[in-house]
Scaffold this motif. Structure first.
Motif, PDB file in Angstrom:
ATOM      1  N   ARG A 347      39.855  32.795  63.434  1.00  0.00           N
ATOM      2  CA  ARG A 347      38.160  32.287  63.117  1.00  0.00           C
ATOM      3  C   ARG A 347      38.241  31.383  63.615  1.00  0.00           C
ATOM      4  NH1 ARG A 347      35.381  36.024  59.360  1.00  0.00           N
ATOM      5  NH2 ARG A 347      37.174  37.442  58.828  1.00  0.00           N
ATOM      6  N   HIS A 348      36.457  31.298  63.682  1.00  0.00           N
ATOM      7  CA  HIS A 348      36.661  29.731  64.533  1.00  0.00           C
ATOM      8  C   HIS A 348      36.776  28.465  63.199  1.00  0.00           C
ATOM      9  CE1 HIS A 348      32.545  31.522  63.783  1.00  0.00           C
ATOM     10  NE2 HIS A 348      31.483  30.368  63.727  1.00  0.00           N
ATOM     11  N   GLU A 400      40.549  31.092  59.326  1.00  0.00           N
ATOM     12  CA  GLU A 400      41.475  32.556  59.379  1.00  0.00           C
ATOM     13  C   GLU A 400      42.789  32.785  58.393  1.00  0.00           C
ATOM     14  OE1 GLU A 400      43.548  35.390  62.217  1.00  0.00           O
ATOM     15  OE2 GLU A 400      41.956  34.485  61.593  1.00  0.00           O
ATOM     16  N   VAL A 401      43.346  33.126  58.052  1.00  0.00           N
ATOM     17  CA  VAL A 401      44.637  33.653  55.973  1.00  0.00           C
ATOM     18  C   VAL A 401      45.891  33.781  56.916  1.00  0.00           C
ATOM     19  CG1 VAL A 401      45.834  34.285  55.396  1.00  0.00           C
ATOM     20  CG2 VAL A 401      43.316  34.987  54.916  1.00  0.00           C
ATOM     21  N   THR A 402      46.043  32.009  57.903  1.00  0.00           N
ATOM     22  CA  THR A 402      47.500  32.133  58.190  1.00  0.00           C
ATOM     23  C   THR A 402      48.801  32.428  57.516  1.00  0.00           C
ATOM     24  OG1 THR A 402      47.029  29.541  57.909  1.00  0.00           O
ATOM     25  CG2 THR A 402      46.014  30.195  59.645  1.00  0.00           C
ATOM     26  N   ASP A 403      48.924  31.806  56.386  1.00  0.00           N
ATOM     27  CA  ASP A 403      49.980  32.123  55.614  1.00  0.00           C
ATOM     28  C   ASP A 403      50.636  33.744  55.268  1.00  0.00           C
ATOM     29  OD1 ASP A 403      48.424  31.998  53.419  1.00  0.00           O
ATOM     30  OD2 ASP A 403      48.935  30.734  52.882  1.00  0.00           O
ATOM     31  N   LEU A 404      50.151  34.767  55.776  1.00  0.00           N
ATOM     32  CA  LEU A 404      50.043  36.338  54.985  1.00  0.00           C
ATOM     33  C   LEU A 404      52.292  36.258  55.477  1.00  0.00           C
ATOM     34  CD1 LEU A 404      47.933  38.298  56.949  1.00  0.00           C
ATOM     35  CD2 LEU A 404      48.175  37.693  54.015  1.00  0.00           C
ATOM     36  N   PRO A 405      52.780  37.003  54.239  1.00  0.00           N
ATOM     37  CA  PRO A 405      53.930  37.137  54.836  1.00  0.00           C
ATOM     38  C   PRO A 405      54.218  38.247  55.254  1.00  0.00           C
ATOM     39  CG  PRO A 405      53.390  37.545  51.811  1.00  0.00           C
ATOM     40  CD  PRO A 405      51.867  37.379  53.408  1.00  0.00           C
ATOM     41  N   THR A 420      56.781  36.938  67.324  1.00  0.00           N
ATOM     42  CA  THR A 420      55.872  35.681  67.545  1.00  0.00           C
ATOM     43  C   THR A 420      54.645  35.545  68.070  1.00  0.00           C
ATOM     44  OG1 THR A 420      56.100  36.114  70.109  1.00  0.00           O
ATOM     45  CG2 THR A 420      58.412  35.270  68.246  1.00  0.00           C
ATOM     46  N   ASP A 421      53.699  36.568  68.503  1.00  0.00           N
ATOM     47  CA  ASP A 421      52.874  37.317  68.407  1.00  0.00           C
ATOM     48  C   ASP A 421      52.474  38.161  67.726  1.00  0.00           C
ATOM     49  OD1 ASP A 421      50.696  37.144  69.390  1.00  0.00           O
ATOM     50  OD2 ASP A 421      51.033  38.092  71.230  1.00  0.00           O
ATOM     51  N   GLY A 422      51.275  38.652  67.593  1.00  0.00           N
ATOM     52  CA  GLY A 422      50.588  39.426  67.035  1.00  0.00           C
ATOM     53  C   GLY A 422      50.279  39.153  65.899  1.00  0.00           C
ATOM     54  N   PHE A 423      49.358  37.488  65.615  1.00  0.00           N
ATOM     55  CA  PHE A 423      48.775  37.220  64.324  1.00  0.00           C
ATOM     56  C   PHE A 423      47.226  38.319  64.231  1.00  0.00           C
ATOM     57  CE2 PHE A 423      52.355  34.959  65.610  1.00  0.00           C
ATOM     58  CZ  PHE A 423      53.334  34.858  64.651  1.00  0.00           C
ATOM     59  N   ARG A 424      46.824  39.132  64.634  1.00  0.00           N
ATOM     60  CA  ARG A 424      46.019  39.044  64.154  1.00  0.00           C
ATOM     61  C   ARG A 424      45.263  39.909  62.458  1.00  0.00           C
ATOM     62  NH1 ARG A 424      44.380  44.018  68.770  1.00  0.00           N
ATOM     63  NH2 ARG A 424      46.997  44.395  67.699  1.00  0.00           N
ATOM     64  N   ASP A 425      46.598  39.881  61.620  1.00  0.00           N
ATOM     65  CA  ASP A 425      46.089  40.007  60.337  1.00  0.00           C
ATOM     66  C   ASP A 425      45.317  39.322  59.629  1.00  0.00           C
ATOM     67  OD1 ASP A 425      47.424  42.894  60.549  1.00  0.00           O
ATOM     68  OD2 ASP A 425      49.059  41.605  60.587  1.00  0.00           O
ATOM     69  N   GLY A 426      45.452  38.153  60.079  1.00  0.00           N
ATOM     70  CA  GLY A 426      44.808  37.051  59.522  1.00  0.00           C
ATOM     71  C   GLY A 426      43.171  36.750  59.479  1.00  0.00           C
ATOM     72  N   CYS A 427      42.679  37.676  60.244  1.00  0.00           N
ATOM     73  CA  CYS A 427      41.444  37.755  60.767  1.00  0.00           C
ATOM     74  C   CYS A 427      40.525  38.700  59.530  1.00  0.00           C
ATOM     75  CB  CYS A 427      40.520  37.393  61.973  1.00  0.00           C
ATOM     76  SG  CYS A 427      40.923  38.499  63.590  1.00  0.00           S
ATOM     77  N   ARG A 428      42.072  39.598  59.732  1.00  0.00           N
ATOM     78  CA  ARG A 428      41.140  40.917  59.258  1.00  0.00           C
ATOM     79  C   ARG A 428      41.487  41.522  57.398  1.00  0.00           C
ATOM     80  NH1 ARG A 428      44.461  44.721  63.738  1.00  0.00           N
ATOM     81  NH2 ARG A 428      43.064  43.979  65.697  1.00  0.00           N
ATOM     82  N   VAL A 429      41.936  39.958  56.590  1.00  0.00           N
ATOM     83  CA  VAL A 429      41.627  39.922  55.352  1.00  0.00           C
ATOM     84  C   VAL A 429      40.386  40.346  54.599  1.00  0.00           C
ATOM     85  CG1 VAL A 429      42.578  38.641  53.293  1.00  0.00           C
ATOM     86  CG2 VAL A 429      43.814  38.379  55.240  1.00  0.00           C
ATOM     87  N   PRO A 430      40.396  41.637  53.524  1.00  0.00           N
ATOM     88  CA  PRO A 430      39.466  41.740  52.748  1.00  0.00           C
ATOM     89  C   PRO A 430      38.684  40.649  52.447  1.00  0.00           C
ATOM     90  CG  PRO A 430      41.001  43.122  52.642  1.00  0.00           C
ATOM     91  CD  PRO A 430      41.440  42.207  53.423  1.00  0.00           C
ATOM     92  N   ILE A 431      36.755  40.905  53.065  1.00  0.00           N
ATOM     93  CA  ILE A 431      35.935  40.110  52.270  1.00  0.00           C
ATOM     94  C   ILE A 431      35.642  39.719  50.700  1.00  0.00           C
ATOM     95  CG2 ILE A 431      35.469  39.380  54.934  1.00  0.00           C
ATOM     96  CD1 ILE A 431      32.550  40.890  53.504  1.00  0.00           C
ATOM     97  N   SER A 447      43.638  45.239  47.671  1.00  0.00           N
ATOM     98  CA  SER A 447      43.500  45.333  48.901  1.00  0.00           C
ATOM     99  C   SER A 447      44.304  45.190  49.572  1.00  0.00           C
ATOM    100  CB  SER A 447      42.890  43.648  49.477  1.00  0.00           C
ATOM    101  OG  SER A 447      43.267  42.883  48.532  1.00  0.00           O
ATOM    102  N   TRP A 448      44.368  45.659  51.239  1.00  0.00           N
ATOM    103  CA  TRP A 448      45.527  46.279  51.821  1.00  0.00           C
ATOM    104  C   TRP A 448      45.932  45.155  52.070  1.00  0.00           C
ATOM    105  CZ3 TRP A 448      45.453  45.709  56.998  1.00  0.00           C
ATOM    106  CH2 TRP A 448      44.383  45.302  57.956  1.00  0.00           C
ATOM    107  N   LEU A 449      45.371  43.829  52.671  1.00  0.00           N
ATOM    108  CA  LEU A 449      45.784  42.871  52.312  1.00  0.00           C
ATOM    109  C   LEU A 449      45.730  41.481  51.838  1.00  0.00           C
ATOM    110  CD1 LEU A 449      45.006  41.833  56.800  1.00  0.00           C
ATOM    111  CD2 LEU A 449      47.546  42.272  55.183  1.00  0.00           C
ATOM    112  N   PRO A 450      46.620  40.656  51.390  1.00  0.00           N
ATOM    113  CA  PRO A 450      46.289  40.138  50.468  1.00  0.00           C
ATOM    114  C   PRO A 450      44.977  39.002  51.256  1.00  0.00           C
ATOM    115  CG  PRO A 450      48.574  39.466  50.889  1.00  0.00           C
ATOM    116  CD  PRO A 450      48.377  40.730  51.997  1.00  0.00           C
ATOM    117  N   GLN A 451      45.010  38.649  49.517  1.00  0.00           N
ATOM    118  CA  GLN A 451      43.717  37.119  49.432  1.00  0.00           C
ATOM    119  C   GLN A 451      44.003  36.457  49.321  1.00  0.00           C
ATOM    120  OE1 GLN A 451      41.430  40.385  47.499  1.00  0.00           O
ATOM    121  NE2 GLN A 451      39.528  39.806  48.919  1.00  0.00           N
ATOM    122  N   PRO A 452      43.443  35.646  49.553  1.00  0.00           N
ATOM    123  CA  PRO A 452      43.863  33.927  49.176  1.00  0.00           C
ATOM    124  C   PRO A 452      43.305  34.003  47.714  1.00  0.00           C
ATOM    125  CG  PRO A 452      43.218  33.384  51.365  1.00  0.00           C
ATOM    126  CD  PRO A 452      42.748  35.069  51.183  1.00  0.00           C
TER     127      PRO A 452
END
Length: 559
Positions: A347-348, A400-405, A420-431, A447-452
Motif C-alpha cells: 500500500r502506498h 500495509e500490515v507488515t507484522d502478520l504471523p 523471503t517473498d510472498g508478502f501480499r497478505d499485508g495489503c489484503r487484510v479485511p478493511i 476475519s480470515w486475516l487478523p486485523q491490527p
C-alpha cells in the motif's frame, strides 16, 4: 469550511458525459475476501459487497472491479479457477453475482470482473482429465505437457522458473504409476498454463466472455495479459533470476507478439455488445511503448500503467513517468491509466513511509510522513488525464500490515520462496468499517486475516464527517473530478516552471501543484484553491496574493 476541501459553490456546471466512459473513469478495486462479510463466516463475499454498494456510490466512483470470485480451490486466492462460469460457494452464488451487477447498475456503478486466461486450476475439468487419461489425451493439448530432459526424462523441459519461486515445471505420473511428462506453470503448481495455440482454448474463452457479458458485466480486467503466448519451442533463458514479472528485459515467457491476435478477437466480441463493454489488461512489458501495443484501437481498451506505482516520491521521476506514459498511449489513441496501490503490492501509505526492501514493504518508517505523501500522491494522480484505479481501503489511508504471523499467511509465494517473498497478505487484510465490534464491522464472525488493534480508528465510521480525514479528502476529490471539465479528460498536461522538488501542471481551467520536498514554500496564487491534501494558508507576497505550499502537499486550483 475545511482547509482541505471545497464546498459545492466551487463546482462548475457538469459537462455532457463523455462517449467513452472508461477513458476518464475512477474504478474502485474490491478484493472480495476482504471487503465485507455477509454471512459471518470470516470471509468476505458477494452479498457483503452488495450491501456496501451505497458506500461506493457516495464515495463517487464510476465503476467497480471485482477480483476473482469463481469456483476455485483457493490455492492462490481465486486466481486458480476451476470453473469460470460458477461462483465459489464460500463467496456466494451465481444469483448473488447477477443481483450485485443489477444493484450496482441501479446505483450508476459499472462492474468489471477479473478474467484469468493464462492458466486454470489443476482441478479444472480439462486438466483433471488430462492427468487421468495420460499421454494421448486430447485435453493434454490444451496445456503445456512435455517430456523431460535427461536420460530418463528426470529434468524439466527447460530452465524456466515460477513467479512464485521454484521451477516452472511439475512432473506427472502416468496412469500406471510410472513417471510421466512435465507440465508448465508460471505460477503455482496448482495453476497449469493453457496452450493458447489450441483452438479449443480460444473458443472456450470467447464463450466465457459472452457468459458474463450476457449477465451484464461492463468489462474485464485481464490477469497476466502479457503471458498467454510463449516463444516457439519454449527456449531456455540461460539465467536463474527469472522470478519477477516486472523485468525490463525481453523473455520467452512474456510479451510475445502472438498475444495481440487473441485480443483482437476479444475486441470483436466486446464490440458486438451494446454499452461500451471494455477490457483492461494487467500488462507487464519491458517498456511503456510495448505496453501501448496492447491498447491499439482494435485490441484492449486499456492496460494498467504500473510505472507510477513503481515511482518514488520524487518530482523529476514522477514527471518522467507522466510524460512517457502519456506519449506512449497518445501514439495509439488510447487513454492513460494510473494506479498507486493494488492487491499485489505494498500500500502506498506504507511504501512512501520509508526505504522499501526488494519485494517487500518497509517494516520501519514514518507512518505520518507516509500518509501525508500518499494523500498528496493521490490528488496528483486524480488530476492527470485518463482513468484512475483505486484499491479498497486506500481511501481510509490504510497502511500495509507488515507484522502478520507466518502461520496465517496465505500467499503461495511465501512458502515456495522460503519465506523471503510472498508478502501480499499485508495489503489484503479485511478493511474496517466501524470503530469497534467484531472485525470492526467487516462481519460478525471475525476475519480470515487478523486485523491490527488500531484498525477501528481508521474505519469508515471514524473518518466520516471529519473534514481532515483521508476518507473525506477522497470524497471531495472524486466529487470535484466528476464536476470539473479539466480533470480526467484529455491526453496532455502543460507543465509550468516550478522550484526544485515541485510539480506544477495545467489542464483546461485547472492547475495542480505538488511539493514532493520537505520544506514549506511560498508560491504566488495561480487561481482559487479548490482542494489540498494538507492545509495551506494565504499570505501576502510580491506582487500580490500568495499561498504556503507545505512539504508533501498537493493543491488543486481553478485557473
Amino acid at each position: 469550511m475545511s482547509p482541505y476541501a471545497s464546498d459545492a459553490s466551487d463546482r462548475v456546471a457538469p459537462a455532457a458525459p463523455p462517449p467513452a466512459w472508461w477513458r476518464e473513469a475512477v474504478v474502485y478495486q474490491v478484493y472480495p475476501r476482504s471487503f465485507a462479510d455477509g454471512n459471518g463466516d470470516g470471509m468476505g463475499d458477494l452479498p457483503g459487497i452488495r450491501s456496501r454498494l451505497p458506500y461506493l456510490r457516495d464515495l463517487g466512483v464510476d465503476a467497480l472491479w471485482l477480483n476473482p470470485f469463481y469456483a476455485s480451490p483457493q490455492a492462490d486466492a481465486g486466481y486458480d479457477v476451476a470453473d469460470p462460469r460458477a461462483v465459489e460457494p464460500a463467496l456466494g452464488t451465481l444469483a448473488d453475482a447477477e443481483e450485485l451487477i443489477r444493484d450496482a447498475h441501479e446505483l450508476g456503478i459499472r462492474v468489471i470482473v477479473d478474467l484469468v486466461p493464462n492458466h486454470s486450476s489443476d482441478r479444472h475439468e480439462w486438466f483433471r482429465r488430462a492427468r487421468e487419461e495420460g499421454p494421448g489425451s486430447p485435453y493434454r493439448d490444451r496445456y503445456h505437457f512435455h517430456p523431460g530432459k535427461g536420460e530418463n526424462g528426470e529434468l524439466p523441459p527447460n530452465d524456466w522458473t515460477s513467479v512464485f519461486g521454484g521451477p516452472a515445471w511439475t512432473r506427472t505420473k502416468n496412469p500406471d504409476g510410472t513417471p510421466g511428462d512435465w507440465y508448465l506453470h508460471l505460477f503455482a503448481p496448482e495453476q497449469p498454463d493453457f496452450d493458447w495455440d489450441q483452438p479449443a482454448v480460444r473458443d472456450d474463452f470467447h464463450s466465457i466472455l459472452r457468459f458474463w457479458l450476457d449477465r451484464g458485466v461492463d468489462g474485464f480486467r485481464v490477469d497476466v495479459a502479457q503471458g498467454l503466448v510463449k516463444a516457439e519451442g519454449l527456449p531456455d533463458i540461460g539465467r536463474t533470476d527469472q522470478r519477477r514479472m516486472l523485468g525490463t528485459e525481453a523473455s520467452p515467457m512474456w510479451d510475445q507478439d502472438g498475444v495481440h491476435e487473441i485480443y483482437r478477437s476479444w475486441r470483436r466480441v466486446l464490440d458486438s455488445y451494446p454499452g461500451e463493454r471494455i477490457a483492461v489488461g494487467e500488462v507487464w512489458a519491458p517498456t511503456e511503448e510495448r505496453t501501448a501495443l496492447y491498447v491499439r484501437p482494435d485490441e484492449l481498451h486499456q492496460a494498467f500503467n504500473f510505472a507510477l506505482m513503481g515511482a518514488s516520491w520524487d518530482a523529476e521521476e514522477i514527471r518522467r513517468v507522466v510524460d512517457t506514459s502519456l506519449e506512449a498511449v497518445r501514439k495509439v489513441r488510447a487513454s492513460a491509466t494510473w494506479v498507486l496501490s493494488n492487491h499485489d503490492h505494498c500500500r502506498h501509505a506504507t511504501r512512501f513511509a520509508g526505504p522499501q526492501p526488494e519485494g517487500q514493504c518497509p517494516r520501519a518508517g514514518d507512518r505520518a510522513l507516509g500518509l501525508r505523501r500518499a494523500r498528496a500522491a493521490t490528488l496528483l494522480m486524480l488530476a492527470l488525464p485518463g482513468s484512475a484505479y483505486l484499491y479498497q481501503g486506500e481511501e481510509l489511508g490504510l497502511p500495509e500490515v507488515t507484522d502478520l504471523p507466518d502461520d496465517v499467511r496465505q500467499d503461495p509465494a511465501f512458502a515456495r520462496s522460503g519465506k523471503t517473498d510472498g508478502f501480499r497478505d499485508g495489503c489484503r487484510v479485511p478493511i474496517p468499517w466501524t470503530l469497534a465490534g467484531p472485525s470492526y464491522g467487516f462481519g460478525t464472525g471475525g476475519s480470515w486475516l487478523p486485523q491490527p488493534e488500531a484498525w477501528g480508528t481508521l474505519s469508515v465510521e471514524a473518518q466520516t464527517g471529519d473534514p481532515g480525514s483521508t476518507l473525506e479528502l477522497y470524497r471531495a476529490a472524486l466529487a470535484l473530478r466528476r464536476w470539473h471539465p479539466g480533470l480526467g479528460a484529455g491526453d496532455t498536461v502543460e507543465w509550468d516552471d516550478a522550484p526544485h522538488g515541485v510539480l506544477a501542471f495545467r489542464r483546461p481551467g485547472f492547475v495542480c501543484t505538488a511539493n514532493t520536498a520537505d520544506g514549506v514554500l511560498i508560491i504566488p496564487s495561480v487561481g482559487r484553491p479548490l482542494l489540498s491534501s494538507s492545509p495551506i494558508e494565504a499570505v501576502e507576497g510580491p506582487p500580490g496574493e500568495a499561498f504556503t505550499l507545505p512539504g508533501h502537499t498537493t493543491v488543486w486550483w481553478t485557473a
